[in-house]
Motif scaffolding. Sequence first.
Motif, PDB file in Angstrom:
ATOM      1  N   SER A  35       0.825  -1.203   0.000  1.00 14.76           N
ATOM      2  CA  SER A  35       0.000   0.000   0.000  1.00 14.76           C
ATOM      3  C   SER A  35       0.856   1.250   0.000  1.00 14.76           C
ATOM      4  N   TRP A  36       0.249   2.336  -0.450  1.00 12.28           N
ATOM      5  CA  TRP A  36       0.811   3.673  -0.294  1.00 12.28           C
ATOM      6  C   TRP A  36      -0.140   4.474   0.605  1.00 12.28           C
ATOM      7  N   TYR A  37       0.430   5.151   1.575  1.00 16.47           N
ATOM      8  CA  TYR A  37      -0.293   6.056   2.456  1.00 16.47           C
ATOM      9  C   TYR A  37       0.333   7.443   2.313  1.00 16.47           C
ATOM     10  N   LEU A  47      -4.894   6.163   3.706  1.00 16.57           N
ATOM     11  CA  LEU A  47      -4.598   5.220   2.637  1.00 16.57           C
ATOM     12  C   LEU A  47      -4.828   5.893   1.286  1.00 16.57           C
ATOM     13  N   SER A  50      -3.765   0.658  -2.777  1.00 16.54           N
ATOM     14  CA  SER A  50      -3.227  -0.639  -2.394  1.00 16.54           C
ATOM     15  C   SER A  50      -3.290  -1.582  -3.581  1.00 16.54           C
ATOM     16  N   THR A  58      -6.576  -3.806  -7.207  1.00 23.38           N
ATOM     17  CA  THR A  58      -6.090  -2.512  -6.752  1.00 23.38           C
ATOM     18  C   THR A  58      -7.248  -1.718  -6.160  1.00 23.38           C
ATOM     19  N   TYR A  60      -8.215   2.404  -4.543  1.00 20.94           N
ATOM     20  CA  TYR A  60      -7.775   3.790  -4.475  1.00 20.94           C
ATOM     21  C   TYR A  60      -8.696   4.596  -3.577  1.00 20.94           C
ATOM     22  N   VAL A  99       1.612  -5.054   3.810  1.00 13.21           N
ATOM     23  CA  VAL A  99       0.355  -5.363   4.493  1.00 13.21           C
ATOM     24  C   VAL A  99       0.426  -6.705   5.190  1.00 13.21           C
ATOM     25  N   ASP A 102       2.138  -5.525   9.093  1.00  9.48           N
ATOM     26  CA  ASP A 102       2.477  -4.215   8.555  1.00  9.48           C
ATOM     27  C   ASP A 102       3.935  -3.858   8.808  1.00  9.48           C
TER      28      ASP A 102
END
Length: 114
Positions: A35-37, A47, A50, A58, A60, A99, A102
């Motif tokens: 994921s990108w946060y 978030l 992912s 995916t 968003y 993930v 984490d």
Amino acid sequence: QVQLVESGGGSVQPGGSLRLSCVASGFTFSNYAMSWYRQAPGKERELVASISSASIQTNYADSVKGRFTISRNDSKRTVYLQMNSLKPEDTAVYYCKRVRPDWWGQGTQVTVSS
């Protein structure tokens, strides 16, 4: 040990693009969703996007749908975030996360300003 190293952040004008990269080591990258946060000053971490293992799925945040694309290259142990049509409200520190269990990267700053 597990490491996630982000890169690609920087300063860009509104409407511009950046591509973030996150290189993983210390675990079997292909087995994990990633994921990108992001976290803007004074705000909670949220978030952004992912991607499942094998890129099957995916997801968003509504605020970035149609502008950001998450992808992964398992042979390079890297997850990407392509960010287009950037807005000032996209300014934040962007974090890569493995993930479950984490694990976080150290973050990379993205600043969108004219």
